[in-house]
Design a protein around this motif. Structure first.
Motif: not given
Length: 302
Positions: A244-255, A231-242
């Motif tokens: 709220i933020v740009s696709a850059w938030i998926l940078f988080t997935w590099l962790s 769920v922690s990794f899913a939240v950035p995707l949800i934020m982008w799809l809604q």
């Protein structure tokens, strides 16, 4: 007292009590809250630094409280597989640990008065609630951790309260991004507690400590850990799809590569070896927060 611990200096003994390996968990929420404030042009350095100190002090105070109250309640036995507890080991007396805990919480409260001056009485109320919860996790007549409520309160105070509180003392409000960002941060710090309770499950079951891990059993507790990470990794995707933020938030997935070994460890390890998994999960919570913060800021600059 074992021969191994006889010659420890007073400083090293207190460091054992403080448990520095857990402290990265206290840094991540403040980092994320500050990064969102920077992106929203609301950043203020002094409130951020004070919020960081308060967060660290609350974590330290909680560690000291757990050390002494578990000992007083007879939950720390020779069968314990977690890191050395200084009260149970006889390195410090219960009174010394209680005094240390009181001083730490008093300093957190004093610093919190500055944040109250900046952010208003709601900050004071949240700070007092955080201190009470830290003590009540293992202390008092209804210890939260002994009744399966530990994860709930850890999530609340290390997620929404810490992230949104850090943002609030800078911006004077709470943005949608701050609210959403608080979810994965809180979930990952909750995962640290899940590892702790999974490791201690056999002993807790014997001593009557009814953690969620004891209630669920080992397999379901593993699933709980995996779900918190997912769920922690899913939240950035949800934020982008809604939007709220740009696709850059998926940078988080590099962790993600940093968490894969932890998943393997929780599937295969039992008992004392999980101490490394616990410390690794605490480190990962900070790593995730760093990647999330960088992604959010890149999105604002792009």
């Amino acid at each position: 007292m074992s021969q191994e611990t006889e010659n420890l200096s007073r400083f090293k003994i207190w460091m054992l009590a403080i448990r520095p390996k857990t402290l990265p968990a206290a840094m991540g929420p403040v980092l994320v809250g500050a990064a969102i404030a920077i992106g929203d042009h609301a950043f203020s350095l002094l409130p951020t630094l004070v919020a960081l100190l308060v967060s660290l002090l609350l974590q330290i105070g909680s560690n000291l409280a757990n050390d002494v109250f578990d000992f007083k309640k007879g939950k720390d036995t020779k069968e314990r597989t977690g890191p050395l507890r200084v009260t149970q080991a006889g390195l410090l007396t219960p009174r010394q640990v209680m005094v240390g805990m009181g001083l730490v919480f008093a300093l957190a409260f004093a610093l919190g008065l500055y944040l109250t001056w900046v952010g208003g009485w709601v900050i004071l109320a949240l700070g007092i609630a955080a201190i009470i919860s830290a003590i009540a996790y293992t202390g008092g007549p209804f210890p939260l951790g002994y009744h399966g409520l530990g994860e709930v309160f850890v999530f609340i105070f290390f997620g929404p309260v810490a992230v949104c509180g850090t943002y609030y003392v800078q911006a004077g409000n709470v943005s949608a991004a701050a609210w959403w960002a608080s979810l994965p941060v809180g979930l990952l710090i909750t995962a640290i507690l899940v590892v702790n309770n999974y490791r201690d499950l056999p002993q807790d079951k014997k001593t009557g400590k009814r953690t969620i891990a004891v209630r669920l059993g080992p397999t379901a507790t593993q699933v709980e850990y995996f779900l918190l990470l997912a769920v922690s990794f899913a939240v950035p995707l949800i934020m982008w799809l809604q939007g709220i933020v740009s696709a850059w938030i998926l940078f988080t997935w590099l962790s993600l590569p940093f968490v894969l070994p932890l998943i393997g460890e929780i599937r295969t390890k039992k008992g004392r070896p999980l101490n490394a998994t616990l410390a690794g999960t605490a480190r990962f919570s900070l790593i995730f927060s760093i990647f999330f913060s960088v992604g959010y800021l890149f999105g604002k600059l792009a």
